[in-house]
Design a protein around this motif. Structure first.
Motif, PDB file in Angstrom:
ATOM      1  N   ALA A   1     -30.555 -12.229  69.843  1.00 42.54           N
ATOM      2  CA  ALA A   1     -31.828 -11.699  70.351  1.00 42.54           C
ATOM      3  C   ALA A   1     -32.153 -10.333  69.742  1.00 42.54           C
ATOM      4  CB  ALA A   1     -31.767 -11.589  71.867  1.00 42.54           C
ATOM      5  N   GLY A   2     -31.313  -9.862  68.812  1.00 45.01           N
ATOM      6  CA  GLY A   2     -31.577  -8.572  68.176  1.00 45.01           C
ATOM      7  C   GLY A   2     -31.138  -7.390  69.019  1.00 45.01           C
ATOM      8  N   ILE A   3     -30.271  -7.642  70.014  1.00 45.93           N
ATOM      9  CA  ILE A   3     -29.789  -6.563  70.890  1.00 45.93           C
ATOM     10  C   ILE A   3     -28.398  -6.142  70.445  1.00 45.93           C
ATOM     11  CG2 ILE A   3     -29.020  -6.086  73.263  1.00 45.93           C
ATOM     12  CD1 ILE A   3     -31.257  -8.123  74.098  1.00 45.93           C
ATOM     13  N   ALA A   4     -28.173  -4.824  70.343  1.00 47.88           N
ATOM     14  CA  ALA A   4     -26.837  -4.333  69.946  1.00 47.88           C
ATOM     15  C   ALA A   4     -25.839  -4.766  71.005  1.00 47.88           C
ATOM     16  CB  ALA A   4     -26.867  -2.821  69.807  1.00 47.88           C
ATOM     17  N   ARG A   5     -24.990  -5.733  70.691  1.00 45.30           N
ATOM     18  CA  ARG A   5     -24.166  -6.434  71.687  1.00 45.30           C
ATOM     19  C   ARG A   5     -22.676  -6.150  71.509  1.00 45.30           C
ATOM     20  NH1 ARG A   5     -24.796  -8.434  76.451  1.00 45.30           N
ATOM     21  NH2 ARG A   5     -26.892  -9.038  75.797  1.00 45.30           N
ATOM     22  N   CYS A   6     -22.281  -5.700  70.298  1.00 45.04           N
ATOM     23  CA  CYS A   6     -20.869  -5.419  70.029  1.00 45.04           C
ATOM     24  C   CYS A   6     -20.775  -4.084  69.313  1.00 45.04           C
ATOM     25  CB  CYS A   6     -20.247  -6.475  69.114  1.00 45.04           C
ATOM     26  SG  CYS A   6     -20.382  -8.140  69.720  1.00 45.04           S
ATOM     27  N   SER A   7     -19.724  -3.338  69.630  1.00 45.11           N
ATOM     28  CA  SER A   7     -19.478  -2.086  68.911  1.00 45.11           C
ATOM     29  C   SER A   7     -18.000  -2.004  68.584  1.00 45.11           C
ATOM     30  CB  SER A   7     -19.907  -0.877  69.751  1.00 45.11           C
ATOM     31  OG  SER A   7     -21.310  -0.934  69.982  1.00 45.11           O
ATOM     32  N   GLY A   8     -17.695  -1.259  67.522  1.00 37.81           N
ATOM     33  CA  GLY A   8     -16.293  -1.174  67.134  1.00 37.81           C
ATOM     34  C   GLY A   8     -16.056  -0.057  66.146  1.00 37.81           C
ATOM     35  N   GLY A   9     -14.788   0.097  65.791  1.00 40.76           N
ATOM     36  CA  GLY A   9     -14.431   1.131  64.836  1.00 40.76           C
ATOM     37  C   GLY A   9     -13.006   0.940  64.368  1.00 40.76           C
ATOM     38  N   VAL A  10     -12.586   1.858  63.493  1.00 38.46           N
ATOM     39  CA  VAL A  10     -11.256   1.793  62.878  1.00 38.46           C
ATOM     40  C   VAL A  10     -10.348   2.807  63.561  1.00 38.46           C
ATOM     41  CG1 VAL A  10     -10.004   2.229  60.728  1.00 38.46           C
ATOM     42  CG2 VAL A  10     -12.157   0.953  60.697  1.00 38.46           C
ATOM     43  N   ARG A  11      -9.087   2.442  63.720  1.00 38.32           N
ATOM     44  CA  ARG A  11      -8.114   3.277  64.440  1.00 38.32           C
ATOM     45  C   ARG A  11      -8.069   4.708  63.906  1.00 38.32           C
ATOM     46  NH1 ARG A  11      -1.585   3.443  64.277  1.00 38.32           N
ATOM     47  NH2 ARG A  11      -2.112   4.861  62.607  1.00 38.32           N
ATOM     48  N   PRO A  12      -8.057   5.661  64.808  1.00 36.59           N
ATOM     49  CA  PRO A  12      -7.918   7.045  64.355  1.00 36.59           C
ATOM     50  C   PRO A  12      -6.573   7.261  63.674  1.00 36.59           C
ATOM     51  CG  PRO A  12      -7.779   6.905  66.753  1.00 36.59           C
ATOM     52  CD  PRO A  12      -8.161   5.545  66.259  1.00 36.59           C
ATOM     53  N   GLU A  13      -6.545   8.163  62.690  1.00 31.48           N
ATOM     54  CA  GLU A  13      -5.269   8.517  62.036  1.00 31.48           C
ATOM     55  C   GLU A  13      -4.332   9.113  63.070  1.00 31.48           C
ATOM     56  OE1 GLU A  13      -4.246   7.873  59.041  1.00 31.48           O
ATOM     57  OE2 GLU A  13      -6.142   6.852  58.726  1.00 31.48           O
ATOM     58  N   VAL A  14      -3.048   8.728  62.990  1.00 33.46           N
ATOM     59  CA  VAL A  14      -2.072   9.346  63.889  1.00 33.46           C
ATOM     60  C   VAL A  14      -1.533  10.587  63.207  1.00 33.46           C
ATOM     61  CG1 VAL A  14       0.096   8.999  65.104  1.00 33.46           C
ATOM     62  CG2 VAL A  14      -1.503   7.089  64.828  1.00 33.46           C
ATOM     63  N   LYS A  15      -1.661  11.739  63.891  1.00 37.12           N
ATOM     64  CA  LYS A  15      -1.247  12.990  63.251  1.00 37.12           C
ATOM     65  C   LYS A  15       0.208  13.285  63.562  1.00 37.12           C
ATOM     66  CE  LYS A  15      -5.857  14.774  63.008  1.00 37.12           C
ATOM     67  NZ  LYS A  15      -6.699  14.246  64.059  1.00 37.12           N
TER      68      LYS A  15
ATOM     69  N   GLN B   1     -19.633   1.578  64.650  1.00 34.43           N
ATOM     70  CA  GLN B   1     -20.892   0.878  64.375  1.00 34.43           C
ATOM     71  C   GLN B   1     -21.089  -0.248  65.384  1.00 34.43           C
ATOM     72  OE1 GLN B   1     -20.135  -1.564  60.571  1.00 34.43           O
ATOM     73  NE2 GLN B   1     -18.477  -0.067  60.625  1.00 34.43           N
ATOM     74  N   SER B   2     -22.301  -0.824  65.390  1.00 39.86           N
ATOM     75  CA  SER B   2     -22.616  -1.910  66.330  1.00 39.86           C
ATOM     76  C   SER B   2     -23.169  -3.115  65.572  1.00 39.86           C
ATOM     77  CB  SER B   2     -23.653  -1.445  67.355  1.00 39.86           C
ATOM     78  OG  SER B   2     -23.147  -0.362  68.104  1.00 39.86           O
ATOM     79  N   ARG B   3     -23.151  -4.248  66.225  1.00 43.31           N
ATOM     80  CA  ARG B   3     -23.727  -5.490  65.678  1.00 43.31           C
ATOM     81  C   ARG B   3     -24.686  -6.078  66.716  1.00 43.31           C
ATOM     82  NH1 ARG B   3     -21.716  -3.930  61.797  1.00 43.31           N
ATOM     83  NH2 ARG B   3     -20.423  -4.954  60.228  1.00 43.31           N
ATOM     84  N   ASP B   4     -25.803  -6.660  66.214  1.00 45.48           N
ATOM     85  CA  ASP B   4     -26.802  -7.264  67.102  1.00 45.48           C
ATOM     86  C   ASP B   4     -26.450  -8.720  67.427  1.00 45.48           C
ATOM     87  OD1 ASP B   4     -28.165  -4.921  66.849  1.00 45.48           O
ATOM     88  OD2 ASP B   4     -29.839  -5.760  65.700  1.00 45.48           O
ATOM     89  N   ASP B   5     -26.850  -9.152  68.633  1.00 43.97           N
ATOM     90  CA  ASP B   5     -26.730 -10.575  68.962  1.00 43.97           C
ATOM     91  C   ASP B   5     -27.957 -11.329  68.443  1.00 43.97           C
ATOM     92  OD1 ASP B   5     -28.811 -10.097  70.752  1.00 43.97           O
ATOM     93  OD2 ASP B   5     -27.497 -10.035  72.515  1.00 43.97           O
TER      94      ASP B   5
END
Ligand code: SAM
Length: 274
Positions: A260-274, A254-258
């Motif tokens: 100014a309303g611009i998507a400025r940060c993105s992130g996620g949760v670590r993939p499962e280690v198989k 997902q992303s977060r806006d700064d």
């Protein structure tokens, strides 16, 4: 222009932002930088010859795109006054979005890694707001780390600083990794306006994505299960960064806006280690 009123009027003739001119004048007069009311109350006060010369020199540097923070040596960031030098990027208000996102994750006793800490802005803001977190911060620049270390000591914030090329000298796993890496494309038209800041803090390959890609690729090894990776990026890079995260298997991307309303940060949760 030997008194305060005339000095500020002179800055107006150069089309210099009024707030920046007032801050410079307070700096030259050795007053607290927030004390603009004092300037109004003392607008007939005469500058000494030396103050006059320093003010004029500083105005010329501002016109040459020198960041105000390098001239005053201070930048406010997330409620902290950070000392800055030309060895570090001047922390931007946009980056407070990344800090606020990290704080909103609801983590209690988290271990956190700040990649490319510069002045220490993100690491110190997180430690300030969450004293129970253990925070490590890395940068490849020893000069930047010296600035960050001084900020930490002065603010009495306990952060461990390590010189490292991204994860090369990182040994633990973390609940949260945050980074504001270089993300400007080579040849970007904004670069001439940023000549005074370290190129190594700004530029990252032909599309500006090289460092973001390197961090996304290596981060899973250094994240605990359910650990978050949060990245700041350019105003037009959210889709590309979300793609990089999904390709690497990150979930909850997902992303977060700064501000100014611009998507400025993105992130996620670590993939499962198989
Ligand atoms: C955009 S600046 C961000 C500085 C600070 N985190 C902030 O938000 O104000 C990027 C930082 O990453 C550092 N950096 C660049 N390449 C790096 C690498 N390969 N490994 C570690 N740090 C790096 C730079 O020295 C710079 O301090």
């Amino acid at each position: 222009m030997n008194n305060i009123s005339l000095a500020l009027a002179f800055a107006r003739t150069l089309a210099i932002d009024a707030l920046e001119a007032q801050t410079l004048l307070l700096h030259v007069l050795n007053r607290p930088l927030y004390d603009r009311a004092w300037l109004l109350l003392n607008d007939t006060l005469e500058l000494t010859g030396e103050q006059h010369t320093r003010y004029q020199q500083a105005l010329r540097q501002l016109l040459d795109n020198m960041p105000l923070a390098y001239l005053t040596g201070v930048q406010a960031f997330h409620g902290l006054d950070l000392q800055v030098t030309p060895d570090v990027l001047v922390p931007r208000a946009d980056t407070e979005t990344l800090v606020d996102w990290a704080l909103s994750l609801g983590l209690d006793q988290a271990s956190v890694l700040d990649l490319g800490t510069g002045s220490g802005a993100i690491a110190l803001a997180l430690k300030h707001k969450r004293p129970a977190w253990t925070v490590q911060a890395v940068d490849q620049s020893t000069q930047a780390l010296a600035v960050a270390q001084k900020n930490a000591s002065r603010l009495q914030l306990d952060v461990v600083f390590t010189q490292s090329d991204w994860f090369s000298r990182v040994q633990s796993k973390f609940d949260l990794i945050v980074a504001n890496p270089p993300y400007i494309a080579q040849g970007d038209p904004h670069l001439p306006g940023l000549v005074h800041e370290p190129p190594s803090a700004l530029v990252s390959g032909p599309l500006g994505l090289d460092d973001l890609q390197a961090i996304v690729d290596q981060a899973p090894t250094f994240l605990k299960a359910q650990g978050w990776l949060l990245l700041e990026h350019g105003y037009d890079q959210a889709a590309a960064v979300c793609d990089l995260l999904r390709q690497k298997g990150f979930t909850q991307v997902q992303s977060r806006d700064d501000l100014a309303g611009i998507a400025r940060c993105s992130g996620g949760v670590r993939p499962e280690v198989k």
